[in-house]
Write a protein that holds these residues in place. Structure first.
Motif, PDB file in Angstrom:
ATOM      1  N   TRP A 185       1.263   8.447 -11.119  1.00  0.00           N
ATOM      2  CA  TRP A 185       0.644   9.321 -10.126  1.00  0.00           C
ATOM      3  C   TRP A 185      -0.822   8.931  -9.953  1.00  0.00           C
ATOM      4  O   TRP A 185      -1.541   8.720 -10.931  1.00  0.00           O
ATOM      5  N   LYS A 187      -4.322  10.365  -8.543  1.00  0.00           N
ATOM      6  CA  LYS A 187      -4.925  11.662  -8.220  1.00  0.00           C
ATOM      7  C   LYS A 187      -6.336  11.500  -7.680  1.00  0.00           C
ATOM      8  O   LYS A 187      -7.092  10.642  -8.131  1.00  0.00           O
ATOM      9  N   GLN A 193      -2.461  14.452  -5.072  1.00  0.00           N
ATOM     10  CA  GLN A 193      -1.916  13.299  -5.770  1.00  0.00           C
ATOM     11  C   GLN A 193      -0.781  12.652  -4.976  1.00  0.00           C
ATOM     12  O   GLN A 193      -0.151  13.294  -4.137  1.00  0.00           O
ATOM     13  N   GLU A 194      -0.560  11.371  -5.239  1.00  0.00           N
ATOM     14  CA  GLU A 194       0.538  10.625  -4.623  1.00  0.00           C
ATOM     15  C   GLU A 194       1.262   9.845  -5.706  1.00  0.00           C
ATOM     16  O   GLU A 194       0.640   9.376  -6.667  1.00  0.00           O
ATOM     17  N   GLN A 195       2.581   9.705  -5.534  1.00  0.00           N
ATOM     18  CA  GLN A 195       3.349   8.868  -6.452  1.00  0.00           C
ATOM     19  C   GLN A 195       3.127   7.419  -6.049  1.00  0.00           C
ATOM     20  O   GLN A 195       3.363   7.028  -4.916  1.00  0.00           O
ATOM     21  N   SER A 213      -0.914   3.225  -3.102  1.00  0.00           N
ATOM     22  CA  SER A 213      -1.225   4.566  -2.617  1.00  0.00           C
ATOM     23  C   SER A 213      -2.041   4.451  -1.346  1.00  0.00           C
ATOM     24  O   SER A 213      -2.740   3.450  -1.122  1.00  0.00           O
TER      25      SER A 213
END
Length: 239
Positions: A185, A187, A193-195, A213
């Motif tokens: 992840w 953040k 947050q993004e995977q 990301s």
């Protein structure tokens, strides 16, 4: 006789040369001299119209004078072809000199214009108050080391690389234990947050994974690794 005296002596014969008043010896001498002397050829060009002008003058006897007519030996006068050849050579030299002068002028003018354009460009780009500033320096690559969570033996590092569309994330980890699949992840400071990546379990509990990301490299604050149950295995703070 010096070359200078010879030149002066022959230069004074140009009028007689055009009018045919020289004997054959002087005519031959002047022919040879004109072949190599640009100054005398120039003078010959200036005097070339004189014979024709004299033909249009009234006879001296009609003016009340008693001067005898000028007697010229036909064989002594240079041929029209010879005179025209000499004049043609002189005019060709003039044309060449003019062309060379024009080329030199164009080169000088081009250099001046290029210099002026460069100065003008510098004025334009620097207007607006003060010297121009270099573009802001943003790190292209950032390295962050993972710290294991309580009860976890995970270690390794994350390498973030700036991209036009966001950030690329390269992971190199060891000691990964938990319930697969594992997730990375990314953040931001505001909590969003993004995977960035997901992978399965390996026998050696190691992993080299590439993810990505849409966050910019300057927005990323933490990289967090979890198992499928959401348990944090380790995290890296980006500074």
């Amino acid at each position: 006789m010096s070359d200078l005296d010879e030149h002066g002596s022959l230069h004074r014969l140009l009028g007689g040369y055009l009018l045919g008043g020289l004997d054959e010896t002087d005519t031959d001498r002047l022919d040879a001299h004109l072949h190599d002397c640009a100054d005398c050829r120039a003078e010959l060009d200036r005097l070339a119209p004189v014979p024709e002008m004299l033909q249009h003058l009234p006879d001296a006897r009609h003016l009340g004078g008693d001067l005898p007519p000028l007697m010229v030996a036909p064989a002594a006068r240079p041929s029209p072809q010879n005179i025209e050849g000499l004049l043609g050579r002189m005019r060709a030299e003039k044309t060449r000199e003019t062309r060379n002068s024009r080329v030199r002028w164009l080169v000088a003018a081009s250099v001046t214009m290029i210099a002026a354009a460069a100065i003008g460009y510098g004025v334009v780009v620097n207007t607006g108050g003060g010297p121009s500033k270099p573009p802001s320096s943003v790190a292209q690559t950032v390295v962050a080391n993972f710290q294991p969570a309580a009860g976890s033996g995970m270690s390794g590092q994350a390498v973030l690389t700036k991209k036009a569309w966001g950030v690329a994330v390269s992971l190199n980890m060891t000691g990964i234990q938990g319930k697969a699949p594992f997730l990375c992840w990314v953040k931001r400071a505001d909590g969003k947050q993004e995977q960035a990546a997901v992978w399965g379990e390996t026998p050696e509990h190691t992993a080299k994974v590439d993810g990505s990301s849409s966050f910019t490299v300057t927005d990323v604050r933490d990289i967090v690794i979890t198992d499928s149950a959401g348990k944090v295995l380790g995290s890296a703070t980006v500074t």
